[in-house]
Every structure is written in structure tokens, then in C-alpha cells.
Design an enzyme around this catalytic site. Sequence first.
Site, short mmCIF file in Angstrom:
data_model
loop_
_atom_site.label_atom_id
_atom_site.label_comp_id
_atom_site.label_asym_id
_atom_site.label_seq_id
_atom_site.Cartn_x
_atom_site.Cartn_y
_atom_site.Cartn_z
N TYR A 154 0.96 -0.78 0.20
CA TYR A 154 -0.19 0.20 -0.22
C TYR A 154 1.01 1.38 -0.13
CZ TYR A 154 -3.79 3.10 2.03
OH TYR A 154 -5.13 4.26 1.79
N LYS A 158 1.48 4.39 -2.34
CA LYS A 158 0.45 5.16 -2.44
C LYS A 158 1.92 6.08 -2.87
CE LYS A 158 -3.68 4.74 -1.86
NZ LYS A 158 -4.56 5.07 -2.63
N1 LIG Z 1 -9.94 5.69 5.04
C1 LIG Z 1 -8.95 5.95 5.44
O1 LIG Z 1 -7.72 6.10 6.05
C2 LIG Z 1 -8.10 6.57 3.90
C3 LIG Z 1 -6.39 7.25 4.38
C4 LIG Z 1 -5.90 7.70 3.14
C5 LIG Z 1 -6.33 7.55 2.34
N2 LIG Z 1 -7.28 6.70 1.70
C6 LIG Z 1 -7.86 6.10 0.44
O2 LIG Z 1 -8.92 7.17 0.06
C7 LIG Z 1 -9.50 6.18 -0.78
C8 LIG Z 1 -10.72 5.59 -0.57
O3 LIG Z 1 -10.81 5.52 0.36
P1 LIG Z 1 -12.18 4.58 1.44
O4 LIG Z 1 -11.33 4.58 2.62
O5 LIG Z 1 -13.50 5.60 1.08
O6 LIG Z 1 -12.04 2.93 0.81
P2 LIG Z 1 -13.87 2.36 0.35
O7 LIG Z 1 -12.70 1.09 0.24
O8 LIG Z 1 -14.26 2.45 1.56
O9 LIG Z 1 -13.94 2.48 -0.86
C9 LIG Z 1 -13.26 2.76 -2.05
C10 LIG Z 1 -13.49 2.14 -3.20
O10 LIG Z 1 -12.93 1.51 -4.36
C11 LIG Z 1 -13.92 0.44 -4.57
N3 LIG Z 1 -12.64 0.04 -5.65
C12 LIG Z 1 -12.01 -1.20 -5.62
N4 LIG Z 1 -11.70 -1.18 -6.33
C13 LIG Z 1 -11.53 -0.78 -7.37
C14 LIG Z 1 -11.70 -1.07 -8.53
N5 LIG Z 1 -10.06 -1.53 -9.21
N6 LIG Z 1 -12.41 -0.41 -9.50
C15 LIG Z 1 -12.79 0.70 -9.25
N7 LIG Z 1 -13.40 0.76 -7.99
C16 LIG Z 1 -12.38 0.21 -7.09
C17 LIG Z 1 -14.77 -0.04 -3.97
O11 LIG Z 1 -15.96 -0.66 -4.80
C18 LIG Z 1 -15.13 0.53 -2.80
O12 LIG Z 1 -16.04 1.23 -2.92
C19 LIG Z 1 -8.24 4.94 -1.40
O13 LIG Z 1 -7.81 5.24 -2.58
C20 LIG Z 1 -7.41 5.33 0.16
O14 LIG Z 1 -6.47 4.13 -0.16
C21 LIG Z 1 -8.22 5.88 3.34
#
Ligand SMILES: NC(=O)c1ccc[n+]([C@@H]2O[C@H](COP(=O)([O-])OP(=O)(O)OC[C@H]3O[C@@H](n4cnc5c(N)ncnc54)[C@H](O)[C@@H]3O)[C@@H](O)[C@H]2O)c1
Length: 246
Positions: A154, A158
Site C-alpha cells: 500500500y 501511494k
Molecule cells: N480511509 C482511510 O483512512 C484512508 C486513508 C488514506 C487514504 N485513503 C485512500 O482513500 C481512497 C478511498 O478510501 P476509502 O476509505 O473510501 O475506501 P473504501 O474501501 O470505503 O472505498 C473504496 C472504493 O473503491 C472501489 N474499488 C476498489 N477497487 C476498485 C477497482 N479496481 N475499480 C474501481 N473501483 C474500485 C470499492 O468498491 C469502494 O467502493 C483509497 O484510495 C484509499 O487508499 C483512505
Amino acid sequence: MLVEGKIALVTGAGRGIGRAIALALARHGADVVINDVLAETAEAAAEEVRPLGRRALAAPGNITDPKQCKEMIERAVTEFSRLDILVNNAGITRDQLIVGMKDEDWDLVLNVNLKGAFNCIRAALRPMSRQRFGRIINIASVVGIMGNVGQANYAASKGGLIALTKTVAREMASRNITCNAVAPGFIQTDMTASLKPEIKEAVIKQVPLGRMGLAEEVAGCVLFLASDLAAYVTGHVLVVDGGMAM
Ligand SMILES: NC(=O)c1ccc[n+]([C@@H]2O[C@H](COP(=O)([O-])OP(=O)(O)OC[C@H]3O[C@@H](n4cnc5c(N)ncnc54)[C@H](O)[C@@H]3O)[C@@H](O)[C@H]2O)c1
């Protein structure tokens, strides 16, 4: 109305941060294309956008497939005539210490988080170059800056996304296309919901603001970068983490 009349595409927008970004852009006047690998969640999020008075197109698809990305962007342009804003938000985790990490888990996370964003960017640059306007925002993570135990795949994805952001910013500046990254810290979504309470508590202790962030708080920063307020900002990484990484 910070993005009035703009056309935006958000990947992984069926839930979590992506959904909040799609809604924030729509509230500020954009029509949105909602991608997700889960078709029903993409449609459900589109249903939430329409009552805001904006057009919404559900575009289910897997961003790891370059052909699907190309078709999705062509469909968006056919439907809405242009594409102004691309938010590469879809992302996954498959956490494990390096010694136990499976090849499949390394490849899958890099494929979705990094190659998926590349696939969408490459396809979106055609219409954006033609228009001589574009705003690309990549959702990275503070882990891509700091590293994190158990997240080699991961963190590498990133960190790579941040380097990709800066390269797109340099390559496309002459076409008036900006590219920035938002690096969230610890945000309340389904991705973090399954963490054990003691792990959540330990992480929150490292956050000066003393709490997890909300998806809407990430969305607000994306909205800023997508708007004219950020017209002179490119190649930047905006950390949204309650002070954790400073
Ligand atoms: N939640 C956190 O603490 C956090 C922190 C830093 C970064 N992020 C980043 O923010 C972004 C969103 O995270 P989140 O927490 O909302 O996650 P989440 O798992 O709630 O949502 C991710 C969404 O992406 C979709 N997805 C996954 N693989 C896919 C693919 N191959 N094609 C199309 N869609 C796909 C999933 O179905 C889901 O709806 C991600 O890139 C994550 O790495 C999240």
C-alpha cells in the site's frame, strides 16, 4: 458553487471518500460520472447526486483494465461533451508484514492503487489536452510519505502515486492541466472500520487533532484543488491528517 458547469469523474465513488467527493463536487455545481467496481454502489451513489439537481452517470468498471478505463472516459465525454475533473480515488489494502506478503497481494494493491490511476490518467489526457483544461486529483495517503508497518504494498503504491502526480503535473502543465495529490491520514470509512479498537486508539493518539477524519473533510480539500481557487497549484501533495504526519 466552486465547480459550476464542470464535468467530473470519480473512481471508486460508490462509497466512502469517493462518494463524499462526488457529492461535494455535485453540491458545488458539477455533473459527475461515478465509477466503482461494484455496479450497484455506483448506481446508488448516482441516485444520491440527482436530487442535488446535477446530472450523474453510473459507470461501473474495474480500473485495473486499461480498456475499461478508456471506454469509461469515452462514454463520459460522449454523454457530457467534455471531462474537466478526474479524481483517482479507488484504492484497496491487503496488509501483511513483508516476510509474509504474498505476490498476489503485492500485485493486486499496486495494480489497483497505482496502475489503475495511470490507466485513467492516460485515457483522460486526450479530452483534457484537446480542451486545454484539466484538473487531476489523486487520492494518495500519508502512508505513501511516512511508510507503515504491515503496508509495504500500500505504501509503495501511494508513494508511487505521489511520484506519478508530480510527473503528470510537469508533462501536462503547458496544456493547462494541473495534477495534485491529496494524502489523507486516518479517515472513518469502511476501509478503517474493520481495524481492532486498540489499533484505532493507538493511531488516534498520534493525531494532534485527537480524532479520525471524516470523508467529507477529505472531499473539501479535493473540491478546493478542483476549483479555480487552486488554478496555480500543481504537483502538490495536500496532507489531510489532523496533523499526524508533521
Ligand atoms: N480511509 C482511510 O483512512 C484512508 C486513508 C488514506 C487514504 N485513503 C485512500 O482513500 C481512497 C478511498 O478510501 P476509502 O476509505 O473510501 O475506501 P473504501 O474501501 O470505503 O472505498 C473504496 C472504493 O473503491 C472501489 N474499488 C476498489 N477497487 C476498485 C477497482 N479496481 N475499480 C474501481 N473501483 C474500485 C470499492 O468498491 C469502494 O467502493 C483509497 O484510495 C484509499 O487508499 C483512505
